[in-house]
Motif scaffolding. Sequence first.
Motif, PDB file in Angstrom:
ATOM      1  N   PRO A  69      12.487  51.147  16.769  1.00 51.43           N
ATOM      2  CA  PRO A  69      12.486  50.112  17.808  1.00 51.43           C
ATOM      3  C   PRO A  69      12.033  48.747  17.304  1.00 51.43           C
ATOM      4  CG  PRO A  69      11.548  52.148  18.660  1.00 51.43           C
ATOM      5  CD  PRO A  69      11.764  52.361  17.202  1.00 51.43           C
ATOM      6  N   GLU A  70      11.025  48.718  16.425  1.00 54.15           N
ATOM      7  CA  GLU A  70      10.515  47.438  15.943  1.00 54.15           C
ATOM      8  C   GLU A  70      11.511  46.738  15.021  1.00 54.15           C
ATOM      9  OE1 GLU A  70       6.781  48.121  14.122  1.00 54.15           O
ATOM     10  OE2 GLU A  70       5.795  48.867  15.946  1.00 54.15           O
ATOM     11  N   ASP A  71      12.478  47.514  14.478  1.00 57.38           N
ATOM     12  CA  ASP A  71      13.450  46.932  13.543  1.00 57.38           C
ATOM     13  C   ASP A  71      14.716  46.440  14.234  1.00 57.38           C
ATOM     14  OD1 ASP A  71      11.721  47.548  11.517  1.00 57.38           O
ATOM     15  OD2 ASP A  71      12.763  49.365  10.881  1.00 57.38           O
ATOM     16  N   LEU A  72      14.871  46.720  15.522  1.00 59.16           N
ATOM     17  CA  LEU A  72      16.104  46.341  16.215  1.00 59.16           C
ATOM     18  C   LEU A  72      16.356  44.829  16.192  1.00 59.16           C
ATOM     19  CD1 LEU A  72      16.089  48.805  19.249  1.00 59.16           C
ATOM     20  CD2 LEU A  72      17.705  48.776  17.338  1.00 59.16           C
ATOM     21  N   PRO A  73      15.378  43.980  16.532  1.00 57.64           N
ATOM     22  CA  PRO A  73      15.643  42.533  16.442  1.00 57.64           C
ATOM     23  C   PRO A  73      15.937  42.090  15.007  1.00 57.64           C
ATOM     24  CG  PRO A  73      13.687  42.975  17.776  1.00 57.64           C
ATOM     25  CD  PRO A  73      14.038  44.254  17.083  1.00 57.64           C
ATOM     26  N   LEU A  74      15.239  42.685  14.054  1.00 59.68           N
ATOM     27  CA  LEU A  74      15.441  42.314  12.657  1.00 59.68           C
ATOM     28  C   LEU A  74      16.849  42.682  12.185  1.00 59.68           C
ATOM     29  CD1 LEU A  74      14.026  41.101  10.199  1.00 59.68           C
ATOM     30  CD2 LEU A  74      13.292  43.409   9.570  1.00 59.68           C
ATOM     31  N   ALA A  75      17.409  43.762  12.745  1.00 55.18           N
ATOM     32  CA  ALA A  75      18.754  44.189  12.346  1.00 55.18           C
ATOM     33  C   ALA A  75      19.798  43.148  12.696  1.00 55.18           C
ATOM     34  CB  ALA A  75      19.092  45.520  13.016  1.00 55.18           C
ATOM     35  N   LEU A  76      19.493  42.256  13.658  1.00 56.71           N
ATOM     36  CA  LEU A  76      20.442  41.232  14.070  1.00 56.71           C
ATOM     37  C   LEU A  76      20.208  39.904  13.365  1.00 56.71           C
ATOM     38  CD1 LEU A  76      20.654  41.917  17.912  1.00 56.71           C
ATOM     39  CD2 LEU A  76      22.099  42.791  16.073  1.00 56.71           C
ATOM     40  N   SER A  77      19.302  39.889  12.390  1.00 61.51           N
ATOM     41  CA  SER A  77      19.069  38.672  11.615  1.00 61.51           C
ATOM     42  C   SER A  77      19.749  38.801  10.262  1.00 61.51           C
ATOM     43  CB  SER A  77      17.566  38.431  11.438  1.00 61.51           C
ATOM     44  OG  SER A  77      16.974  39.517  10.729  1.00 61.51           O
ATOM     45  N   ARG A  78      20.113  37.678   9.679  1.00 60.31           N
ATOM     46  CA  ARG A  78      20.870  37.690   8.425  1.00 60.31           C
ATOM     47  C   ARG A  78      20.046  38.234   7.263  1.00 60.31           C
ATOM     48  NH1 ARG A  78      24.028  32.655   6.551  1.00 60.31           N
ATOM     49  NH2 ARG A  78      25.073  34.302   5.363  1.00 60.31           N
ATOM     50  N   HIS A  79      20.759  38.910   6.386  1.00 64.67           N
ATOM     51  CA  HIS A  79      20.186  39.420   5.135  1.00 64.67           C
ATOM     52  C   HIS A  79      19.012  40.362   5.387  1.00 64.67           C
ATOM     53  CE1 HIS A  79      22.791  36.426   3.526  1.00 64.67           C
ATOM     54  NE2 HIS A  79      22.028  35.405   3.883  1.00 64.67           N
ATOM     55  N   ALA A  80      19.110  41.137   6.467  1.00 64.91           N
ATOM     56  CA  ALA A  80      18.104  42.155   6.753  1.00 64.91           C
ATOM     57  C   ALA A  80      18.758  43.520   6.606  1.00 64.91           C
ATOM     58  CB  ALA A  80      17.552  41.986   8.163  1.00 64.91           C
TER      59      ALA A  80
END
Length: 550
Positions: A69-80
């Motif tokens: 769950p904590e990685d969901l926003p990060l998955a939508l950022s570039r180069h993540a």
Amino acid sequence: MSEAKRIHALPLQLANQIAAGEVIERPASVVKELVENSLDAGARQITIRIDGAGSQLISIRDDGTGIHPEDLPLALSRHATSKLTSSEDLSHIASLGFRGEALPSIASVAHLTLTSRQKDSDCGWQVKGEDSQVSPTAHPLGTTVEVRDLFFNLPARRRFLRSARTEQQHILTTLQRLALSRFELGIDCQINGQQKLALPIADNDKAKQQRIAKLCGSRFANQALIIDKKIDFMHLTGWLAPASAHRPHNDIQHFFINGRVIRDRLISHAVRQAFAESLPAGRHPAYVLYLEVPLDRVDVNVHPTKHEVRFREARLIHGLITGAVRDALAETDTLPLPMVSTPEKAKPANKVVEQRQPYQAPPLLKAKPEITNSALKVVANSYALVEKQHETWLIDLGQADREIRQQQLHKSLESGQVTARPVLVPIDFPATNEQKQAISEHANLLSNCALSLVVTQNGIQIRQFPALLGAVSLHALFDALIAVVSSTSVNLTALQGALLKLLPAQAAFNQQQAETLIKQLEHHSWQQVSWARQLDKTTLADLFSTKVHP
């Protein structure tokens, strides 16, 4: 003079849209990127729902490991990404995706919703592309990505899309290629509410053959030759249509490297070269081939869509593919090969006159026409049940095929007319000075069997060998030749015997291959051969350990 414009950083949204222009060409590109992410997550089943040829909705659900769950926003950022941690990982890329650009690029040109649940979570968690807020929701194990209104903010890109029918076909073609790349993946695809693709997991040979037939056509599946060639670090497997089954289009040309869909000129050139002049002008070969190489010997980080690769040993790869395809075609007698005429009299360099002793070949199959219109059923890809003259016979296809090829090789060696095959990419085999000297001394003896070995600074190279040994590993051939020339009694008989022993038995036969082989055997007696058993009452009783009653 106009004022020079100052350099400035691109807005994040614009940078993402530029990246999307490289990765997202059409709806099928979205499907490819998302399915590859599912495969990297270990998915075994993927469900695809498409509306409006993908411009309205692309929904892809998998049963993979999910996203924290904590990685969901990060998955939508570039180069993540979770697939790379250091620059050293770039030389050992095993995942299909790794750039971390797919999800943010898609989110910049569409309304994206990402929902996922891991096995240790009580519920699923969801995030939307325009909002970094994560919220709980009901969801099974795995991940769902919904992409709505593709190119809604880029109307020019949307106008470049083709008709709905064309875009749907691109999506299905993409899914078919991915389905061929991973037989362990089940795919269910609906477009506008209609079932377009339903592929269960193919975890055995029969299921794989059925998937090949469904995606490439039953004609290709029934006619295809099986390729299984391993040289050094390279292993090539798959299916190849014979030259007689050429096609007007290149629609059945699929190549995969370490499970990755590849479109590469080197590959297509290697296959085309193997067919030589056996393809009419304007016609195309058909194949589904898989190449496995160590991860550090191929660079997949050369193109945004990852369809192209760069090989460290391009010549070796080219030679392996060309040689394997030529060997498979040679088995069907569709590919003419050069004949090497050996001299009638030859003396080895050591001036010892060759004493030709009669070689004891396997017993020749005596001509005796017995079968016409035999009924045949292949069992376990290795045996054939044949009905002839009210008798039932069980044929060991591998043994029968090997014995026929042994006799063909023996006959050609005895007559001095051996079909030779050149080695496209010679390999240096390490050798001692004594072994190099033995090869040089017996060069004429080797030449009598269409063998050409050259002593180099780094060892010994095999430049040419009998075509009937095409399926034999060059390493095994080299070891056998060294053993012969290093022995105390070096003669043509010993060399012929060593070559005949190298002939392997074919591992598997499809229906067409079995029928072709049985036709070769029809005019020979089956009474006293090791590869045929008559299934009479006595034989069956012995098989089941029961007593035969009079």
